[in-house]
Design an enzyme around this catalytic site. Structure first.
Site, mmCIF file in Angstrom:
data_model
loop_
_atom_site.group_PDB
_atom_site.id
_atom_site.type_symbol
_atom_site.label_atom_id
_atom_site.label_comp_id
_atom_site.label_asym_id
_atom_site.label_seq_id
_atom_site.Cartn_x
_atom_site.Cartn_y
_atom_site.Cartn_z
ATOM 1 N N CYS A 274 0.571 -1.526 -0.225
ATOM 2 C CA CYS A 274 0.256 0.229 -0.386
ATOM 3 C C CYS A 274 0.662 1.598 0.299
ATOM 4 C CB CYS A 274 -0.970 -0.012 1.130
ATOM 5 S SG CYS A 274 -1.502 1.861 1.501
ATOM 6 N N CYS A 311 -6.716 2.168 7.234
ATOM 7 C CA CYS A 311 -5.531 2.444 6.270
ATOM 8 C C CYS A 311 -4.971 3.750 6.985
ATOM 9 C CB CYS A 311 -5.797 2.934 4.906
ATOM 10 S SG CYS A 311 -3.650 2.988 4.035
#
Lengths: 322, 412, 222
Positions: A274, A311
């Site tokens: 990510c 996240c």
């Protein structure tokens, strides 16, 4: 130009307010959710709630089996989460904290809209922290943070019957479920391996639940399918338009259809990352990050966790560590 | 009270809702009065009521105003509203022959008991745009109404029917050409809004679903069956439009009490029935009193002939298919499940529209499968995806293999 | 605390929500004992005949509140007391009927059955097990028992059960006082042909609730 059409300036002024800028969500001011006294607690009337509740109990007693339910008309369009919503509204009690996500994102407009309705009709606190939530209503994702026994995940389902790949009529499909006649589905999987080198079902992956019922996992990615197996959490599935609910109780065997030489795999790619938080083990989706005028960075494609709240937590931690 | 964290998405939604209102009003014209819609756009109101499954003309007019004339959106608003209303009572069964008729025609015979009554119809109008309607004012309208009343009552003088007419199908039954009404195996009509429909469906569930159905999709399917994708060769037994009395049982005495009238459209189509015996080429001593015509029934709130006619054709086609056990073989209109699953406008439009919702997770998953197929196609022999090392490196829990094709079902 | 009178609608609605969550959790996690919410706001419980002939005693109010949460005009049900299917004029059925509008029917047609004192008098075998196409149409039975526990030694006549199946991480042990051994045999018999079967709750005098969906395997331990 026709007299009623907007000029370019007016377009900018009026429409700019409605733009969805995915890459830089702003934290706007929060507001207190207070219950709109015009509605019953949880919006739907008690008779409707009772019917959903009765069906949910039977669904839990029959893991993976689709139980028909009345599925009343709601002020939200069919196909936009009315099933999941009815399940959530039948579940909520005053001590709950509700999280609603769509594609893993709390800020997705549809999640926002559903959360508004739930908040207005219950007065409940809502949250985007998976760990704080007691009920999570989700479209197409299971959150990355492992769920607990005190949590319930409600998944929104568009097409409920896993046999529709091989049998479009419900009448015949219902008989097949009754008789455990799942052979045609295995043939379908086999043929797809022969044709394209692998099973070609990407989401809504078919699984066998408690070794008896073939079940559609809803449009979650294969990444999330293993989370259903022998989990401490109760999973409830609501298909409002198709008028079915089903359930996977905790600690229940959920086995994806696979072959010994073609085992079930997920979308995970070695080396995936990510680009916002550095996670290597989450489900990633791509999006376009627009040019940053201040620094002159060009726009580019970025891969990031689809679970935005997870996240953001990781990003916050990373910043603290620095 | 709870704290709700909001981000950009909420702002955008609220502004978008504001923009819709802006678009509705920005023209600067006089805001529509719902009364005007109810009076002068009555057919749009009727459609909204029919598909909204709620007879409430004033509310339907409001829904049409709110939705800027979008018929599906209006019916959606009505359905959602209907869902919130408590049920105070159930009406007694209503019979079409109790209707005070405004319009009543049949194509089966030239003369029918009571006669043919054209009523208010555009059927024979030449479809020419009438520019005189561009400028209608109050005075002229009043004068026009008076003139019309005078001219209509002139021709109508002397009739003493009170609006009641016998049913054409009753005389067909007396003549022995229409199958008698079947005894109903159901004690209570099915309610699809209270209980999900399952297949095969009882006839009341079929009729209810169609009565609420979207006129466009029903028309397309009915049209397909009469064009050849089906065994439909129907004749219009009767089409009637008028005021149907609604009765409930008095809570104390149990007697029937009329609580009002609603405008409805009713249609009965007849067509030849092919019995199972006939279709198999044999004749059976058990076939009762020979071949007969069968009946298809259509109904709509308000004045909606296309809806009622399409419904009656579909009802006949589906009944015929079920009776002769060949359903689905002659075309989609004869397949009950196919028809009933796809004619609900609110459901169909909702699901079709839902593709506007984000699907990037499923799309990403689809890309993953696509890439897999592409690499397999490029190099099937050297396909390293399935190497044991790769699978072992996966951080996720391994699975046990499910039974293969060869395994037979084993009961515990 | 006042216990007489019609509870406010709001109180009823919140009680139903909370109680349903316990019922759902109990069925989803067989072996986990949930303490049901206080239902005294419902008023005095009706009396029903007990096994000791001639005498009556109040029906477990926790169980009444729980079953009431699920009943309305759309469903059918009944009450078994002293091993008998009670008639519509019985106080327990009146009590439930007035508050829910449920349809009182014969055992074969009942969706919800309240079974007092842990015995159905053999009537359990008449209840619906559902069909292969509609296994969810089977009955749900709520038994009232004396005491439930997850640990501790069983007293004389108590059952010690080991449970396994969906909802249970490995196995769970429960001790039940007030459920007849014969009744347990009947319950087990109804679940031999999954997916057919009925779903069971046990509710004790203190309001502890145990769920036994048809997927739960029940073994008797010594």
């Amino acid at each position: 130009m026709a007299e009623n059409n907007f000029s370019a300036d007016k377009l900018d002024m009026l429409l700019g307010a409605t733009s969805l800028d995915a890459s830089t969500p702003e934290i706007a001011e929060g507001f207190e959710a207070s219950r709109d006294q015009l509605y019953n607690f949880g919006f739907i009337d008690e008779d409707s709630k009772r019917e959903v509740r009765r069906k949910l109990l039977k669904a839990v007693a029959l893991p993976g089996h689709q139980v028909p339910f009345a599925s009343r008309d709601l002020p939200i369009a069919r196909g936009w989460g009315t099933g999941g919503l009815q399940v959530t509204l039948a579940l909520v009690e005053p001590h709950d904290r509700v999280k609603v996500i769509d594609q893993g994102d709390d800020d997705s407009v549809n999640a926002v809209n559903l959360r508004r309705l739930i908040g207005r009709t219950t007065g409940l606190a809502t949250t985007d922290d998976t760990l704080e939530a007691t009920i999570i209503q989700s479209r197409h994702r299971i959150p990355e943070e492992p769920l607990r026994a005190d949590q319930i995940l409600v998944l929104q389902v568009p097409m409920a019957d896993p046999l529709r790949w091989v049998e479009p009529t419900l009448e015949r499909a219902t008989e097949m479920h009754a008789e455990s006649d799942y052979g045609p589905m295995w043939v379908y999987m086999y043929e797809s391996v022969v044709r394209s080198g692998d099973m070609n079902i990407s989401t809504q992956y078919p699984v066998m639940v408690h070794e008896r019922y073939l079940m559609d996992t809803s449009p979650i990615p294969r990444y999330d399918v293993p989370r259903l197996d022998m989990s401490p959490t109760l999973y409830l599935f609501g298909a409002g338009r198709e008028k079915r609910v089903y359930a996977v109780p905790p600690f229940t065997r959920v086995a994806p259809l696979e072959f010994e030489d073609y085992p079930f795999t997920t979308e995970h790619k070695p080396g995936q990352l990510c680009q916002k938080c550095g996670a290597t083990d989450t489900f990633l989706t791509g999006f376009y990050r627009v040019e940053v005028q201040a620094t002159g960075e060009a726009g580019n494609w970025v891969y990031a966790c689809s679970d935005t709240s997870y996240c953001q937590k990781r990003q916050a931690t990373r910043q603290e560590v620095r | 009270m709870g704290y709700v964290a909001t981000k950009g998405g909420t702002e955008a939604i609220l502004k978008a809702e504001g923009l819709v209102e802006y678009f509705r009003l920005k023209g600067g014209s006089e805001p529509l009065q719902p009364r005007q819609i109810q009076d002068q756009l009555r057919l749009a109101v009727d459609r909204a009521m029919s598909e909204g499954s709620l007879f409430a003309p004033a509310l339907a007019a409001l829904a049409l105003k709110q939705s800027e004339g979008d018929a599906l959106e209006a019916s959606f608003l009505l359905r959602a509203y209907r869902s919130t209303l408590p049920r105070l009572a159930y009406s007694l069964g209503a019979k079409g022959d109790r209707m005070r008729v405004l319009r009543r025609i049949s194509a089966t015979f030239k003369d029918i008991p009571g006669g043919q009554l054209l009523g208010p119809t555009r059927d024979y109008q030449l479809k020419l745009l009438n520019k005189l309607l561009l400028d209608e004012g109050g005075e002229e309208v009043r004068a026009e109404l008076a003139r019309l009343e005078a001219s209509l009552s002139e021709r109508g003088r002397g009739r003493k029917q009170g609006g009641y007419f016998p049913k054409v199908i009753e005389s067909m039954r007396e003549q022995g050409i229409l199958a008698p009404a079947q005894p109903n195996p159901e004690t209570e009509p099915y309610d699809v809004t209270r209980k999900a429909i399952t297949f095969p469906a009882p006839r009341s569930a079929r009729l209810q679903t169609m009565a609420r159905g979207d006129v466009g999709s029903m028309l397309a399917l009915a049209y397909s069956s009469i064009r050849g994708y089906g065994d439909a060769h129907p004749t219009l037994g009767e089409l009637r439009v008028g005021y149907l009395p609604v009765e409930v049982a008095h809570p104390l005495t149990g007697e029937a009490v009329e609580i009002g009238e609603i405008m409805v459209t009713e249609c009965e189509m007849v067509s030849r029935v092919t019995t199972e015996e006939e279709s198999q080429g044999g004749s059976n001593a058990g076939a009762e009193s020979g071949p007969k015509f069968g009946l298809g029934y259509g109904f709509s709130f308000g004045h909606s002939e296309v809806k009622a006619m399409s419904m009656s054709i579909l009802d006949r086609v589906i009944s015929a298919a079920k009776e002769s056990n060949v359903h689905g073989q002659s075309g989609p209109a004869a397949h009950e499940e196919f028809v009933l699953q796809h004619i609900d406008g609110v459901e169909a439009s909702g699901f079709t529209a839902h593709f506007k919702l984000p699907h990037y997770v499923t799309f990403q998953a689809d890309i993953s499968v696509l890439e897999r197929s592409q690499s397999h196609q490029a190099d099937p022999a050297g396909d390293l995806e399935r190497s044991p090392e790769k699978l072992a490196a996966s951080p996720l829990r391994p699975f046990f293999a499910a039974p293969g094709l060869a395994d037979s079902d084993e009961e515990d | 605390m006042p216990t007489v009178g019609i509870p406010s609608q709001e109180a009823q609605i919140l009680y139903s929500a909370v109680t349903f969550r316990y019922l759902l959790d109990s069925l989803a996690r067989p072996g986990k004992l949930n303490r049901l919410a206080d239902s005294s706001f419902l008023g005095e419980p009706p009396l029903a005949p007990t096994s000791a002939s001639g005498s009556e005693k109040p029906v477990n109010l926790f169980a009444l509140g729980a079953i009431l949460t699920l009943l309305d005009r759309e469903v059918s049900g009944g009450v078994i007391a002293a091993g008998q299917w009670l008639g519509p004029e019985a106080p327990a059925l009146r009590w439930l009927g007035v508050r829910s509008g449920l349809r009182i029917v014969a055992p074969e047609e009942a969706s919800f059955v309240l079974c007092c004192e842990g015995t159905s008098g053999g009537l359990l075998s008449r209840l619906s097990l559902g069909t292969l196409v509609e296994p969810e149409n089977s009955a749900t039975v709520l038994y009232t028992v004396e005491r439930l526990a997850t640990s501790g030694p069983p007293g004389p006549g108590d059952l010690r059960l080991r449970l396994s199946g969906p909802g249970i991480d490995s196995t769970q042990t429960v001790v039940v006082a007030g459920l007849m051994q014969d009744e347990l045999k009947l319950i087990r018999a109804t679940r031999q042909n999954y997916p057919l079967g009925l779903d069971v709750y046990l509710i004790d005098e203190a309001g502890l609730c145990l769920g036994l969906p048809r997927t739960t395997r029940i073994e008797s331990l010594g």
